[in-house]
Design a protein around this motif. Structure first.
Motif, PDB file in Angstrom:
ATOM      1  N   SER B 296       0.832  -1.204   0.000  1.00 13.69           N
ATOM      2  CA  SER B 296       0.000   0.000   0.000  1.00 13.69           C
ATOM      3  C   SER B 296       0.869   1.258   0.000  1.00 13.69           C
ATOM      4  CB  SER B 296      -0.904   0.017   1.231  1.00 13.69           C
ATOM      5  OG  SER B 296      -1.898  -0.965   1.099  1.00 13.69           O
ATOM      6  N   ARG B 298       3.896   1.454  -1.079  1.00 10.73           N
ATOM      7  CA  ARG B 298       4.525   1.541  -2.410  1.00 10.73           C
ATOM      8  C   ARG B 298       3.538   2.127  -3.415  1.00 10.73           C
ATOM      9  NH1 ARG B 298       6.024  -3.871  -4.352  1.00 10.73           N
ATOM     10  NH2 ARG B 298       5.324  -4.702  -2.350  1.00 10.73           N
ATOM     11  N   TYR B 299       2.290   1.654  -3.333  1.00 11.38           N
ATOM     12  CA  TYR B 299       1.279   2.189  -4.242  1.00 11.38           C
ATOM     13  C   TYR B 299       1.136   3.691  -4.048  1.00 11.38           C
ATOM     14  CZ  TYR B 299      -3.230   3.562  -6.027  1.00 11.38           C
ATOM     15  OH  TYR B 299      -4.225   4.240  -6.693  1.00 11.38           O
ATOM     16  N   GLY B 303       3.583   4.046  -6.802  1.00 16.73           N
ATOM     17  CA  GLY B 303       2.749   3.332  -7.766  1.00 16.73           C
ATOM     18  C   GLY B 303       3.041   1.849  -7.712  1.00 16.73           C
ATOM     19  N   LEU B 304       2.037   1.054  -8.088  1.00 20.63           N
ATOM     20  CA  LEU B 304       2.161  -0.400  -7.991  1.00 20.63           C
ATOM     21  C   LEU B 304       1.622  -1.011  -9.276  1.00 20.63           C
ATOM     22  CD1 LEU B 304       2.961  -2.462  -5.708  1.00 20.63           C
ATOM     23  CD2 LEU B 304       0.525  -2.644  -5.224  1.00 20.63           C
ATOM     24  N   HIS B 307      -0.064   1.214 -11.586  1.00 21.26           N
ATOM     25  CA  HIS B 307      -1.160   2.043 -11.085  1.00 21.26           C
ATOM     26  C   HIS B 307      -0.580   3.103 -10.166  1.00 21.26           C
ATOM     27  CE1 HIS B 307      -4.117  -0.790 -12.624  1.00 21.26           C
ATOM     28  NE2 HIS B 307      -3.334  -1.749 -12.162  1.00 21.26           N
ATOM     29  N   ASN B 308      -0.824   4.351 -10.481  1.00 21.01           N
ATOM     30  CA  ASN B 308      -0.157   5.386  -9.687  1.00 21.01           C
ATOM     31  C   ASN B 308      -0.961   6.669  -9.554  1.00 21.01           C
ATOM     32  OD1 ASN B 308       0.035   6.151 -12.301  1.00 21.01           O
ATOM     33  ND2 ASN B 308       2.249   5.852 -12.471  1.00 21.01           N
ATOM     34  N   PRO B 362      -5.312   4.393  -0.115  1.00 20.19           N
ATOM     35  CA  PRO B 362      -4.283   3.344  -0.229  1.00 20.19           C
ATOM     36  C   PRO B 362      -4.446   2.223   0.792  1.00 20.19           C
ATOM     37  CG  PRO B 362      -3.339   5.358   0.673  1.00 20.19           C
ATOM     38  CD  PRO B 362      -4.724   5.700   0.205  1.00 20.19           C
ATOM     39  N   ILE B 365      -5.800  -0.325  -1.330  1.00 20.07           N
ATOM     40  CA  ILE B 365      -5.096  -0.659  -2.563  1.00 20.07           C
ATOM     41  C   ILE B 365      -3.674  -1.075  -2.233  1.00 20.07           C
ATOM     42  CG2 ILE B 365      -4.372   0.165  -4.831  1.00 20.07           C
ATOM     43  CD1 ILE B 365      -6.559   2.288  -4.654  1.00 20.07           C
ATOM     44  N   PRO B 366      -3.244  -2.263  -2.497  1.00 15.83           N
ATOM     45  CA  PRO B 366      -4.069  -3.330  -3.054  1.00 15.83           C
ATOM     46  C   PRO B 366      -5.049  -3.852  -2.013  1.00 15.83           C
ATOM     47  CG  PRO B 366      -1.899  -4.164  -2.498  1.00 15.83           C
ATOM     48  CD  PRO B 366      -1.856  -2.687  -2.267  1.00 15.83           C
ATOM     49  N   VAL B 372      -5.468  -4.961  -7.377  1.00 19.45           N
ATOM     50  CA  VAL B 372      -5.327  -3.511  -7.483  1.00 19.45           C
ATOM     51  C   VAL B 372      -6.512  -2.956  -8.264  1.00 19.45           C
ATOM     52  CG1 VAL B 372      -3.912  -1.610  -8.294  1.00 19.45           C
ATOM     53  CG2 VAL B 372      -2.836  -3.673  -7.395  1.00 19.45           C
ATOM     54  N   GLU B 374      -8.221   0.762  -8.675  1.00 22.14           N
ATOM     55  CA  GLU B 374      -8.026   2.156  -8.274  1.00 22.14           C
ATOM     56  C   GLU B 374      -9.353   2.860  -8.068  1.00 22.14           C
ATOM     57  OE1 GLU B 374      -4.826   3.459 -11.220  1.00 22.14           O
ATOM     58  OE2 GLU B 374      -4.056   4.011  -9.230  1.00 22.14           O
TER      59      GLU B 374
END
Lengths: 313, 419, 215
Positions: B296, B298-299, B303-304, B307-308, B362, B365-366, B372, B374
């Motif tokens: 999460s 990192r997202y 971005g992961l 997906h950012n 976040p 997410i994930p 994931v 968004e």
């Protein structure tokens, strides 16, 4: 705030019975009219709701007679809404029964027949293909959901993959039940975590709390063609849910509390699923727990799932 | 004209409260053209929000962009932020009462009124997030089924409503007594003030516990979440009050004591650094050890899997907060009011992102099974959110206007009320 | 009103927290120690029916009768006059008959299971004959773990009742799922994936996505 539009003069004479007051009154009227217009859709929505439905008590507080009245009303509404005769019953847990479920990951091929059976059995919304079961295509070499995919759509099984169906784990220590502010969800004596769809306020805290993505919210009222509705319904399980409430897998309690196998197990073409009474030492589920090396998902969270996974090799 | 309160006169006593209400009503409905324009604008926006909410109730939550993956969005993000703002209002009260800074006593009302308006906004955001608002009564203790003390949400219901009542009592009492030109009786408000200080900390702590109590959400399941909430609340609250001072000085021609301003600035100078420090602690723990639990974070920051959508937002927030912190520390902050207000606006925006969407979204997410999906709010969600903001500002403007009129009745602001 | 009310009235938050947690813990432990108090002998159980592997198969000759029915022949129609001279491991080795047969079953040959002396029956590894209906025993000779799992209800699938005191159960035999000549479970197309709200952001096509966004 006070609704009096005629403030007296004591206030330094700033406010009086003048044109300004009249204007203010007019503006207030206009504002009220605009507000009434703005929230008109709610009036439309409430006209659909009966007083009985609004005032209905919590499932556990309903006396047997009251519950029968509620069930009759729900059956009547099913006729009005969908034009189908359904039978909605209150299935109670049985003494000496505690359900457990095990799934053999070595023979699951990821065909999603279980998810499909759930979709049909539990009167899920057709458009979203909703189901309480999500099947993940996983990479061999570990149980890493980050490398999993629930949306695969190619022939299965793939050589270098294994398949992991995930549904409600009916935790012994369920976080979703703890967080519910109104006790709309609880764990029953036979281990099934249920939701009173007529009590849930739709705050979705349980959905945030569940570590297994097992809960679903009704973003709209499920739409199912009348002829496809499963008429054998339980109050706490597969009756068509209202909009705005949570729902979840109930191990098909309208079947299993009558002694029948859950729909997902019957649909499994490989026999990967084992269901039964954890309190019966002769049961198939007990045999699996005692003879296979089983594991549970996210054991470190202390949720104590009653849903077990195992491999043959 | 105004009534000088004397101890006699039973009728006077009976009618004085209605007179206070009438005075307040009069104040709330009359003002300059600018005031009318401002209120009309807010009313219009609030009506747009009301209409969007009505449609959401009638059509179901499908017209939001929330999903079973991201099941809380813009509403709960704003809710969280406003709990912080409400708690932050109390930072006016602590120096005034704990450190006997008499200069601040009148100013504290601004903080308490901010708390009232913010809590009302919080309650509205929770209400619009409910799938079944018609069943709100299930949440009432005794009438419904209140899952106390197990559910943190029931604690939140208690502390938020309790905080609202506390502040309404304190403000209402002080203003009413000032309206009567009497000396407030300390036994009628001081205990409540001290309770409200502890209570302010509890509202944001318990709101943090809503999230950090969830073992399945690694981003939230962190002991530093509650301290982080408090640190950022004690930045955004004073910042908003400083902005309020500036606006009232510019538009309403009021003057506020330099002492209060300095106290608030000194608070922010500490809390904004603390806020950044706690963020660094969190980031170190997340990224140094690594593992799938950091997905999460990192997202959010990098971005992961391609997906950012939150990445630019969170870096803007970090940048705004760091830049504002530097600005607060510069000597210009004490001299140049516009400079100070700019820094306040920057950090306010930064914390709105960080403690709003940057915290809630976040967390999902994930998803708990690492999918994931968004989330970007739908038009309906934006409309409702703007509507609630407008309504909150409306409440804040009105109660502030009433308070200012009562406090200014003696001709000065910033005087100690004579406790 | 109800039990919880008493806690709420006390207003002593920490105390009621403790009580709540305790009562929950006690409730849980009571539940899990509850015994299955069914006297086993007294209970009458419904039958567990295993679907039959079927009688010995009949071969389609390719001819039809006047009324359109396919003409079939028993195995012994041909095999009574022909003997299997060599151990055949694959259909490719055949010169006539069974030519298209997909045979992928380890190192087995036809005669591993089919009795060359009596083609209407099967043959176990020790040479004894066994009827088609007993095919599962034949499979179990090699597939011990699977047979054991099957015996214990954790292989092969079933329908009906988990609680056989309340109703019957039907179980598959081996061949309902496994083709004896090519027993590996075949690949198949899965049922459609979930179409959650906005899941298309990840992997479904864009038009699908826009469609659901339009409201």
């Amino acid at each position: 705030m006070s609704t009096d539009s005629k403030p007296p003069k004591h206030d330094s004479g700033k406010i009086g019975f003048d044109r300004r007051t009249a204007l203010k009154g007019g503006a207030a009227m206009l504002g009220m009219a605009a507000l009434a217009k703005a929230i008109a859709p709610i009036t439309e929505w409430t006209s659909d709701m009966s007083v009985d439905e609004f005032l209905q008590k919590h499932y556990k507080e309903l006396k047997p007679g009251e519950l029968q009245t509620v069930l009759a009303r729900l059956e009547r509404e099913a006729v009005e809404d969908h034009g189908v005769d359904v039978s909605i019953n209150d299935y109670r847990p049985k003494e000496g029964v505690k359900f457990g479920y095990a799934l053999n990951l070595s023979i699951c091929i990821g065909c999603r027949k279980c998810a499909e059976a759930c979709h049909i059995e539990n009167n899920h919304d057709r458009e979203t293909n909703q189901s309480y079961i999500r099947v993940f295509e996983m990479e061999k070499g570990g149980i890493d959901f980050e490398k999993g995919d629930a949306n695969y759509n190619h022939p299965v099984p793939q050589k270098d993959k294994f398949y992991m169906p995930v549904q409600c784990q009916q935790c012994e220590n369920p976080p979703c039940v703890h967080v519910c502010p109104v006790e709309a969800t609880w764990k029953e004596q036979d281990g099934i975590v249920v939701v009173d769809y007529n009590w849930c306020i739709g705050c979705r805290y349980c959905e945030a709390a569940c570590p297994y993505h097992a809960r679903r919210f009704n973003w709209k009222k499920p739409e199912i063609p009348s002829q496809d509705i499963n008429p054998d319904q339980g109050y706490l399980s597969n009756r068509v849910r209202p909009a705005g409430v949570m729902e979840k897998c109930t191990f098909c309690l309208h079947r299993t509390r009558k002694g029948k196998l859950p729909a997902c197990l019957e649909a499994c073409p490989t026999g990967a699923r084992v269901f039964g009474n954890l309190l019966d030492p002769e049961s198939e589920i007990r045999w699996v727990l005692e003879n296979k090396r089983v594991f549970v998902l996210k054991e470190e969270l202390g949720t104590k799932p009653q849903f077990f996974y195992f491999f043959d090799e | 004209m105004s009534v000088i309160a004397d101890e006699g006169g039973f009728t006077r006593k009976v009618t004085s409260y209605p007179r206070f209400l009438l005075h307040s009503f009069g104040q709330a409905t009359s003002g300059s053209p600018l005031f009318y324009a401002w209120m009309t604008l807010l009313t219009a926006l609030a009506l747009v929000g009301a209409n969007a909410w009505a449609n959401q109730v009638a059509n179901g939550m499908q017209i939001t962009n929330m999903t079973d993956h991201v099941s809380w969005g813009l509403y709960i993000a704003n809710f969280t932020f406003f709990v912080g703002l409400a708690a932050g209002g109390v930072m006016m009260v602590i120096p005034a009462y704990l450190y006997h800074d008499e200069d601040m006593h009148d100013m504290t009302i601004v903080g308490e009124l901010l708390a009232i308006a913010s809590i009302i906004v919080c309650l509205l955001f929770v209400t619009v997030d409910l799938g079944r608002p018609d069943r709100f009564w299930h949440l009432f203790p005794f009438i419904g089924r209140f899952n106390f003390p197990i559910s943190m949400l029931t604690w939140d219901v208690i502390v938020l409503n309790g905080y609202l009542l506390l502040n309404m009592h304190i403000c209402g009492y002080l203003l009413y007594i000032r309206f009567l030109r009497q000396k407030p009786n300390p036994t009628w408000y001081k205990p409540f003030v001290f309770v409200s200080i502890v209570w302010a900390i509890s509202i944001h702590t318990i709101t943090a516990f809503l999230y950090c109590g969830l073992g399945g959400r690694p981003l939230w399941n962190s002991a530093v979440l509650a301290p982080r909430f408090l640190a950022s609340a004690f930045v955004s609250g004073p910042a908003f009050i400083l902005i309020t001072f500036h606006v009232l000085e510019k538009l309403a021609g009021l003057r506020f004591g330099e002492g209060a301003r300095r106290t608030l600035l000194n608070i922010i100078r500490v809390t904004c650094l603390l806020n950044i420090f706690l963020l660094l602690c969190e980031l170190f723990t997340e990224f140094y050890s690594g593992g799938s639990h950091t997905a999460s974070a990192r997202y959010l920051f990098f971005g992961l899997h391609g997906h950012n959508s939150l990445v630019p937002w969170i870096w803007s927030a970090v940048l705004l907060n760091v830049a504002a912190a530097v600005m607060f520390l510069l000597p210009q902050a004490t001299r140049n009011r516009s400079f100070l207000t700019a820094a306040c606006l920057m950090t306010f925006a930064g914390i709105w992102i960080e403690k709003g969407m940057g915290l809630i979204v976040p967390g999902f997410i994930p998803s708990t099974l690492h999918e994931v999906v968004e989330y970007l709010p739908s038009v309906t969600e934006w409309k409702i959110t703007v509507g609630i903001w407008a309504f909150g500002l409306m409440v804040y403007t009105l109660i502030l206007k009433i308070a200012v009129s009562v406090l200014a009745d003696r001709g000065t602001t910033g005087d100690p009320p004579g406790t | 009103m109800r039990r919880k009310t008493a806690f709420q009235i006390t207003g002593i938050v920490s105390l009621s927290l403790l009580t709540g947690v305790l009562s929950q813990a006690i409730g849980t432990s009571q539940q899990s120690t509850e015994p299955a108090n069914k006297p086993k002998e007294a209970i009458q159980r419904f039958p567990v029916h295993t679907r039959s592997p079927g009688p010995s198969p009949a071969i389609e000759t390719g001819f039809t009768t006047g009324s359109g029915e396919p003409v079939t022949a028993d195995c012994s129609t041909c095999h009574a006059t022909r003997t299997n001279a060599v151990p055949v491991r694959s259909a490719a080795e055949l010169e006539s008959f069974h030519l298209g047969l997909n045979f992928e079953h380890g190192q087995l040959v036809c005669a591993s299971c089919h009795d060359p002396g009596n083609n209407e029956e099967l043959r176990l590894a020790d040479g004894t004959h066994t009827p088609w209906a007993n095919a599962m025993q034949l499979c179990a000779q090699c597939h011990g773990p699977q047979a054991r799992d099957y015996e214990n209800g954790s292989h092969g699938g079933m329908t009906g009742y988990w609680d056989t005191t309340l109703g019957p159960r039907t179980r598959n035999s081996c061949v309902q799922c496994h083709d004896p000549h090519s027993p590996a479970f075949p690949q198949m197309y899965p049922a459609p994936p979930p179409r959650d709200r906005h899941i298309s952001i990840r992997s479904q096509n864009a038009s699908d996505h826009n469609e659901r966004h339009s409201e």
